[in-house]
Design a protein around this motif. Structure first.
Motif, PDB file in Angstrom:
ATOM      1  N   CYS A 180       6.123  -7.161   3.637  1.00 30.28           N
ATOM      2  CA  CYS A 180       4.887  -7.358   4.407  1.00 30.28           C
ATOM      3  C   CYS A 180       4.641  -8.847   4.645  1.00 30.28           C
ATOM      4  CB  CYS A 180       3.688  -6.710   3.722  1.00 30.28           C
ATOM      5  SG  CYS A 180       3.074  -7.604   2.296  1.00 30.28           S
ATOM      6  N   THR A 181       3.897  -9.132   5.707  1.00 27.98           N
ATOM      7  CA  THR A 181       3.569 -10.509   6.075  1.00 27.98           C
ATOM      8  C   THR A 181       2.074 -10.738   5.882  1.00 27.98           C
ATOM      9  OG1 THR A 181       5.273 -10.317   7.785  1.00 27.98           O
ATOM     10  CG2 THR A 181       3.852 -12.258   7.873  1.00 27.98           C
ATOM     11  N   ILE A 182       1.726 -11.757   5.117  1.00 30.60           N
ATOM     12  CA  ILE A 182       0.329 -12.056   4.804  1.00 30.60           C
ATOM     13  C   ILE A 182       0.020 -13.467   5.300  1.00 30.60           C
ATOM     14  CG2 ILE A 182      -1.390 -12.270   2.956  1.00 30.60           C
ATOM     15  CD1 ILE A 182      -0.294  -9.426   3.340  1.00 30.60           C
ATOM     16  N   VAL A 183      -0.639 -13.562   6.466  1.00 32.79           N
ATOM     17  CA  VAL A 183      -0.951 -14.867   7.058  1.00 32.79           C
ATOM     18  C   VAL A 183      -2.391 -14.878   7.556  1.00 32.79           C
ATOM     19  CG1 VAL A 183       1.451 -15.263   7.767  1.00 32.79           C
ATOM     20  CG2 VAL A 183      -0.146 -14.180   9.361  1.00 32.79           C
ATOM     21  N   MET A 188      -7.996  -8.993   7.203  1.00 31.26           N
ATOM     22  CA  MET A 188      -7.815  -8.981   5.742  1.00 31.26           C
ATOM     23  C   MET A 188      -7.688  -7.553   5.199  1.00 31.26           C
ATOM     24  SD  MET A 188      -7.885 -11.865   3.712  1.00 31.26           S
ATOM     25  CE  MET A 188      -8.862 -11.514   2.246  1.00 31.26           C
ATOM     26  N   MET A 189      -8.505  -6.628   5.727  1.00 26.24           N
ATOM     27  CA  MET A 189      -8.491  -5.255   5.215  1.00 26.24           C
ATOM     28  C   MET A 189      -7.153  -4.571   5.492  1.00 26.24           C
ATOM     29  SD  MET A 189     -11.164  -4.800   3.543  1.00 26.24           S
ATOM     30  CE  MET A 189     -11.003  -3.045   3.260  1.00 26.24           C
ATOM     31  N   GLU A 190      -6.632  -4.794   6.688  1.00 25.76           N
ATOM     32  CA  GLU A 190      -5.335  -4.210   7.042  1.00 25.76           C
ATOM     33  C   GLU A 190      -4.237  -4.781   6.128  1.00 25.76           C
ATOM     34  OE1 GLU A 190      -2.392  -2.031   8.424  1.00 25.76           O
ATOM     35  OE2 GLU A 190      -4.509  -1.706   8.968  1.00 25.76           O
ATOM     36  N   ARG A 193      -4.439  -3.205   2.721  1.00 20.58           N
ATOM     37  CA  ARG A 193      -3.824  -1.869   2.713  1.00 20.58           C
ATOM     38  C   ARG A 193      -2.299  -1.974   2.599  1.00 20.58           C
ATOM     39  NH1 ARG A 193      -8.335  -0.502   6.033  1.00 20.58           N
ATOM     40  NH2 ARG A 193      -7.310  -1.226   7.925  1.00 20.58           N
ATOM     41  N   GLU A 194      -1.718  -2.972   3.304  1.00 18.17           N
ATOM     42  CA  GLU A 194      -0.267  -3.186   3.204  1.00 18.17           C
ATOM     43  C   GLU A 194       0.140  -3.555   1.789  1.00 18.17           C
ATOM     44  OE1 GLU A 194       2.341  -5.073   6.086  1.00 18.17           O
ATOM     45  OE2 GLU A 194       0.563  -5.480   7.317  1.00 18.17           O
ATOM     46  N   ASN A 215      -9.331 -11.908  -4.101  1.00 17.74           N
ATOM     47  CA  ASN A 215     -10.307 -10.929  -3.595  1.00 17.74           C
ATOM     48  C   ASN A 215      -9.815  -9.495  -3.454  1.00 17.74           C
ATOM     49  OD1 ASN A 215     -12.306 -13.045  -3.152  1.00 17.74           O
ATOM     50  ND2 ASN A 215     -11.043 -13.691  -1.419  1.00 17.74           N
ATOM     51  N   THR A 216      -8.517  -9.271  -3.443  1.00 15.04           N
ATOM     52  CA  THR A 216      -8.007  -7.905  -3.242  1.00 15.04           C
ATOM     53  C   THR A 216      -7.773  -7.230  -4.595  1.00 15.04           C
ATOM     54  OG1 THR A 216      -6.968  -8.525  -1.145  1.00 15.04           O
ATOM     55  CG2 THR A 216      -6.168  -6.525  -2.204  1.00 15.04           C
ATOM     56  N   LYS A 217      -8.556  -6.209  -4.871  1.00 16.10           N
ATOM     57  CA  LYS A 217      -8.457  -5.508  -6.161  1.00 16.10           C
ATOM     58  C   LYS A 217      -7.130  -4.772  -6.271  1.00 16.10           C
ATOM     59  CE  LYS A 217     -13.419  -4.855  -6.894  1.00 16.10           C
ATOM     60  NZ  LYS A 217     -14.515  -3.868  -7.050  1.00 16.10           N
ATOM     61  N   GLY A 218      -6.545  -4.868  -7.449  1.00 11.62           N
ATOM     62  CA  GLY A 218      -5.288  -4.165  -7.696  1.00 11.62           C
ATOM     63  C   GLY A 218      -4.053  -4.937  -7.291  1.00 11.62           C
ATOM     64  N   PHE A 219      -4.232  -6.111  -6.656  1.00 11.93           N
ATOM     65  CA  PHE A 219      -3.085  -6.915  -6.226  1.00 11.93           C
ATOM     66  C   PHE A 219      -2.857  -8.058  -7.211  1.00 11.93           C
ATOM     67  CE2 PHE A 219      -1.654 -10.654  -3.580  1.00 11.93           C
ATOM     68  CZ  PHE A 219      -0.308 -10.308  -3.631  1.00 11.93           C
TER      69      PHE A 219
END
Length: 483
Positions: A180-183, A188-190, A193-194, A215-219
Motif C-alpha cells: 500500500c501507498t501512504i502519502v 486518511m480514512m481510505e 482501511r488499507e 492516529n490510526t488505531k490498530g496500526f
C-alpha cells in the motif's frame, strides 16, 4: 698513445669516483640518513633491521592486491545473472516478465550482501535500477516469513512513492504481495482501511506515515523487519529530520536498513540517525556524477529573452518528450500555459496541485498523451519515465545536487539524452558551483539569432496572455470561495 691516455683517465676517474662515494657515505651517515645511504651505496636486499622499508613496500603491494581483488570482484559481479543469487522461482519469473536481462551494476554489487542480511548504503547514478536492488532482497525474505507490516519504504515525494509501489507490485506479482501507498494529499480514512488489511510492504512519505502511527488505531510497526530510505540524502536533511527521528524511535532497532540514493552524504551524525549496523557501502559511481550518455549544455540568455529561448528549444525538439524544470509553482503554471497558447502539448506538475491532479499529469506524460511536462523539483528525484529526450533547466537550481537529479530524468538505463540550462547573468555563480560539483565545464550552445528575434514578439504576446489567464483564474477562485 691514445689508449694509454684513456687508461690513465679511466684510473684517475675511478679514484675520483671512489673518493666521492666515500665522502658521500660519511656525510650521509653523519646526518642520520643511514637507510638512504645503504640504498644508494649498497643496493642489496635490506637486512632484518630495515623493517621500515620492507613494511612500506609490503603495504604498497597489499594495497595493490586489495584494489586488484576489488576490480576482479566487480567484474565478476557484472557477469552474474539473477539466477546466480539463489532467488525464489516466483521472483525470478517476475523478473523475466519485466524483461530484466541481467543485474545492473548497483544490483550486482548490493544483492549479495543484502541477501546475507547486511545493512546497505547504496550510491548509484539515477536510472541505474536502485528500486529493484532493495525490493528483491525484501521479497526474498518475505517469501519465507509472509508477515504483515514486514517492510517500510520511505520516499521524499508522493510521485516517487507511487513509482516504488509499482515496482514492488510487479516483482511480487507471483507471490501474493500486499502493498500500500501512504502519502499526503489523499483520504486518511481510505488509507487507514488499507492499513487494516495488513499489507506486507508500506511505501510512504514520512509525514503521512507518522500521522497514521499516531492516529490510526490498530496500526503499528513494532514487528517491522526492513526499513528503506530511498533518496536517502533528501530524507536525512533537516526538513524531514524531526518526523524521521520520531519514526526511528517507534520502529524496532533490530532490523535491516537500506539507504539508497544517487547523491548521499556521509556525515556521521546523519548516518547514525538512521541506526545502521555495520553497513556495506556499495558505490558504483563517484559521489556526484551524471551518466556518460547524457549531453549537457547551456545557453546564455539575455535579460527578457528567457521565454523566447525556451520556445526556440521546444520548436527544435517538437514531437519529442521534454521536461522543463522551474524553481516555483507559479513559474511551472505560467510556462505550461504559455506552451499551450503557442500550440505545444504541455502540462504542469507542482506542489500546489491536488494529488489526483499530480498523478494525472504524470500519467499523461508517461503515456505520451502530453509531450511536455513543466515541473518543479517534485519531479526531479527518482521518477522513472522511460524515454525523455530533453531536460530544460528553465530556472537554474540553487542546490547542485538538484541539478544532478533533474538531468537524470533523461539518458536513463543506457539510453542517450540531452539537457540544456538557460543561464542569465544572475545564474553565473550557480552554474560555476554546479560545474565544480560535476567536475566538467558545460559547453555553450549558441542558437540562431535570427530565429530568436523572429519568435520574440509572438512569445511576448503569448506570455502576457498566460499571465492574464492565471490572474483571471485566481480572481474567479476567490469569488467562488466568497460565495
Amino acid at each position: 698513445m691514445s689508449s694509454i691516455s684513456s687508461a690513465r683517465v679511466g684510473k684517475s676517474h675511478k679514484k675520483i669516483t671512489n673518493k666521492y662515494l666515500s665522502d658521500l657515505k660519511k656525510k650521509l651517515s653523519a646526518s642520520n640518513k643511514k637507510k638512504e645511504t645503504k640504498q644508494i651505496l649498497n643496493p642489496e636486499p635490506a637486512s632484518d633491521s630495515e623493517d621500515g622499508g620492507k613494511d612500506a613496500s609490503h603495504d604498497d603491494d597489499e594495497e595493490k592486491q586489495i584494489e586488484k581483488k576489488k576490480q576482479e570482484q566487480e567484474e565478476e559481479n557484472l557477469k552474474k545473472s539473477f539466477r546466480d543469487f539463489g532467488l525464489k522461482d516466483d521472483i525470478l519469473e517476475a523478473i523475466e516478465q519485466l524483461n530484466f536481462d541481467k543485474p545492473t551494476p548497483i544490483q550486482a554489487q548490493s544483492l549479495g550482501p543484502a541477501l546475507e542480511g547486511r545493512d546497505i548504503i547504496g550510491i548509484a547514478q539515477t536510472g541505474s535500477g536502485k528500486t529493484a536492488a532493495f525490493a528483491i532482497p525484501i521479497l526474498q525474505a518475505l517469501w519465507e516469513a509472509q508477515t504483515p507490516y514486514f517492510a517500510c519504504v520511505l520516499a521524499p515525494t508522493r510521485e516517487l512513492a507511487y513509482q516504488i509501489r509499482e515496482t514492488f507490485d510487479a516483482l511480487g506479482s507471483n507471490m501474493g504481495l500486499r502493498c500500500c501507498t501512504i502519502v499526503g494529499g489523499m483520504d486518511m480514512m481510505e488509507q487507514a482501511r488499507e492499513l487494516m488489511r495488513k499489507p506486507h510492504v508500506i511505501v510512504a512519505t514520512p509525514g503521512r506515515l507518522m500521522d497514521h502511527l499516531e492516529n490510526t488505531k490498530g496500526f503499528s510497526l513494532r514487528a517491522l523487519k526492513f526499513l528503506v530510505m530511498d533518496e536517502a540524502d533528501r530524507l536525512l536533511e533537516l526538513e524531514f529530520g524531526p518526523v524521521l527521528d520520531k519514526i526511528l524511535q517507534i520502529i524496532p532497532r533490530k532490523r535491516t536498513t537500506y539507504l539508497f540514493s544517487a547523491t548521499l552524504t556521509s556525515k556521521i551524525d546523519k548516518l547514525q540517525r538512521a541506526s545502521l549496523h555495520n553497513p556495506v557501502k556499495v558505490a558504483v559511481n563517484s559521489k556526484y556524477s551524471t551518466v556518460e550518455t547524457l549531453i549537457q549544455t547551456l545557453m546564455v540568455v539575455p535579460d527578457g529573452f528567457k521565454n523566447t529561448f525556451l520556445i526556440y528549444l521546444l520548436n527544435e525538439y517538437v514531437g519529442k518528450s521534454v521536461i522543463i524544470f522551474t524553481r516555483t509553482c507559479a513559474h511551472a503554471q505560467n510556462i505550461s500555459l504559455l506552451g499551450r497558447i503557442l500550440g505545444f502539448s504541455a502540462i504542469p506538475l507542482h506542489g500546489q496541485l491536488s494529488q489526483a491532479q499530480r498523478l494525472g499529469a504524470l500519467n499523461k506524460f508517461k503515456s505520451g498523451d502530453k509531450s511536455i511536462l513543466v515541473a518543479t523539483d517534485v519531479a526531479a528525484r527518482g521518477l522513472d519515465i522511460p524515454s525523455v529526450d530533453l531536460v530544460i533547466n528553465y530556472d537554474i537550481p540553487t542546490d547542485s545536487k538538484a541539478y544532478i537529479h533533474r538531468v537524470g530524468r533523461t539518458a536513463r538505463a543506457g539510453r542517450s539524452g540531452k539537457s540544456v540550462s538557460l543561464v542569465t547573468q544572475y545564474d553565473l555563480e550557480l552554474i560555476l558551483r554546479i560545474e565544480k560539483v560535476i567536475n566538467m565545464k558545460l559547453p555553450k550552445e549558441v542558437p540562431n539569432k535570427n530565429e530568436i528575434l523572429a519568435l520574440h514578439d509572438s512569445v511576448d504576446r503569448a506570455s502576457a496572455e498566460s499571465i492574464r489567464q492565471v490572474k483571471q483564474f485566481h480572481s474567479n477562485r476567490k469569488i467562488r470561495r466568497g460565495n
